[in-house]
Motif scaffolding. Structure first.
Motif, short mmCIF file in Angstrom:
data_model
loop_
_atom_site.label_atom_id
_atom_site.label_comp_id
_atom_site.label_asym_id
_atom_site.label_seq_id
_atom_site.Cartn_x
_atom_site.Cartn_y
_atom_site.Cartn_z
N UNK A 48 0.86 -1.19 0.00
CA UNK A 48 0.00 0.00 0.00
C UNK A 48 0.89 1.23 0.00
N UNK A 49 0.45 2.30 -0.67
CA UNK A 49 1.21 3.55 -0.67
C UNK A 49 0.44 4.65 0.05
N UNK A 50 1.15 5.40 0.87
CA UNK A 50 0.59 6.59 1.50
C UNK A 50 1.25 7.85 0.95
N UNK A 51 2.23 7.70 0.05
CA UNK A 51 2.91 8.85 -0.52
C UNK A 51 3.50 9.72 0.57
N UNK A 52 3.21 11.02 0.51
CA UNK A 52 3.74 11.94 1.51
C UNK A 52 2.72 12.27 2.59
N UNK A 53 1.61 11.53 2.62
CA UNK A 53 0.50 11.87 3.51
C UNK A 53 0.72 11.52 4.98
N UNK A 54 1.60 10.59 5.30
CA UNK A 54 1.84 10.18 6.69
C UNK A 54 3.33 10.25 7.02
N UNK A 55 3.85 11.46 7.21
CA UNK A 55 5.29 11.56 7.51
C UNK A 55 5.62 10.99 8.88
N UNK A 56 6.78 10.36 8.99
CA UNK A 56 7.25 9.85 10.28
C UNK A 56 7.79 11.00 11.11
N UNK A 57 8.40 11.99 10.44
CA UNK A 57 8.98 13.15 11.10
C UNK A 57 8.52 14.40 10.36
N UNK A 58 8.04 15.38 11.10
CA UNK A 58 7.64 16.64 10.49
C UNK A 58 8.86 17.53 10.30
N UNK A 59 8.85 18.31 9.24
CA UNK A 59 9.96 19.23 8.99
C UNK A 59 10.47 19.12 7.58
N UNK A 60 11.19 20.15 7.17
CA UNK A 60 11.72 20.20 5.81
C UNK A 60 13.23 20.06 5.77
N UNK A 61 13.83 19.63 6.87
CA UNK A 61 15.27 19.41 6.87
C UNK A 61 15.58 18.10 6.15
N UNK A 62 16.80 17.95 5.70
CA UNK A 62 17.19 16.72 5.01
C UNK A 62 17.09 15.52 5.95
N UNK A 63 17.43 15.72 7.22
CA UNK A 63 17.33 14.62 8.20
C UNK A 63 15.89 14.15 8.37
N UNK A 64 14.95 15.09 8.41
CA UNK A 64 13.54 14.73 8.53
C UNK A 64 13.07 14.01 7.28
N UNK A 65 13.47 14.51 6.11
CA UNK A 65 13.02 13.89 4.87
C UNK A 65 13.61 12.49 4.70
N UNK A 66 14.83 12.25 5.18
CA UNK A 66 15.42 10.90 5.11
C UNK A 66 14.58 9.90 5.89
N UNK A 67 14.04 10.31 7.03
CA UNK A 67 13.21 9.42 7.85
C UNK A 67 11.85 9.15 7.22
N UNK A 68 11.42 10.00 6.30
CA UNK A 68 10.12 9.84 5.66
C UNK A 68 10.16 8.98 4.40
N UNK A 69 11.33 8.77 3.84
CA UNK A 69 11.48 7.93 2.64
C UNK A 69 11.63 6.49 3.10
N UNK A 70 10.50 5.79 3.25
CA UNK A 70 10.55 4.49 3.91
C UNK A 70 9.43 3.57 3.44
N UNK A 71 9.58 2.31 3.81
CA UNK A 71 8.50 1.31 3.73
C UNK A 71 8.43 0.69 5.11
N UNK A 72 7.23 0.60 5.67
CA UNK A 72 7.03 0.04 7.00
C UNK A 72 6.31 -1.29 6.89
#
Length: 175
Positions: free
Chosen positions: A147-171
């Motif tokens: 299933x895909x949620x795209x960018x709708x359920x971020x793990x970490x809020x924020x626009x920093x590169x560190x936050x975005x790295x945590x959001x590029x995932x499969x759970x």
């Protein structure tokens, strides 16, 4: 004159939606014990890789599996499984294979960059990559859903590169 302006606006809009990332041909490895080679579709055979099998055992307990990491992270605009996450996928595949009644959902996610449709497609490709890797490890198709949620359920809020790295995932989520 209005038609020319509209045509230019539509062309600009469509070109903004484009991406150089190919969302097909998910790279996976066959670990079922048979040797398989896969190409990236190019006629020259570049991208071809041989895969060897691994021995699977049923040593994992339910409690140990619940404590195991369930997240596979991806590089920017990529759905290729990084080598450091192969062990996570293998451990979960062993656990799922040991109990045929287990059902799992692989949830694909992206960072906030990109349009909604692109991120949903990329999230789906990430989930499918993990699903296919588990399938090649012997997990039954009926036990896994991607299933895909795209960018709708971020793990970490924020626009920093560190936050975005945590959001590029499969759970990996057990049902």
């Amino acid at each position: 004159m209005n038609r020319l302006i509209w045509a230019a606006a539509i062309a600009a809009l469509l070109s903004a939606c484009g991406s150089a990332v190919k969302l097909d041909n998910v790279p996976v490895e066959d670990k079922s014990g048979t040797s398989v080679s896969q190409t990236d579709g190019r006629a020259d055979g570049v991208g071809q890789r041989a895969v060897t099998g691994v021995a699977l055992d049923n040593a994992n307990s339910s409690a140990a599996m619940m404590a195991t990491n369930r997240t596979v992270y991806f590089d920017l605009d990529s759905f290729a499984i990084r080598p450091e996450f192969q062990a996570i996928i293998e451990n979960h595949a062993k656990f799922i294979k040991a109990d045929k009644s287990k059902k799992v959902a692989i949830e694909g996610h992206t960072d906030e960059r990109g349009g909604r449709e692109y991120n949903l497609a990329l999230g789906q490709k990430r989930a499918e990559a993990v699903r296919r890797a588990m399938g090649l490890l012997g997990v039954a198709e009926g036990q896994i859903e991607a299933v895909s949620f795209g960018k709708e359920k971020p793990a970490v809020l924020g626009s920093t590169e560190a936050a975005m790295e945590k959001n590029r995932r499969a759970e990996i989520s057990y049902r």
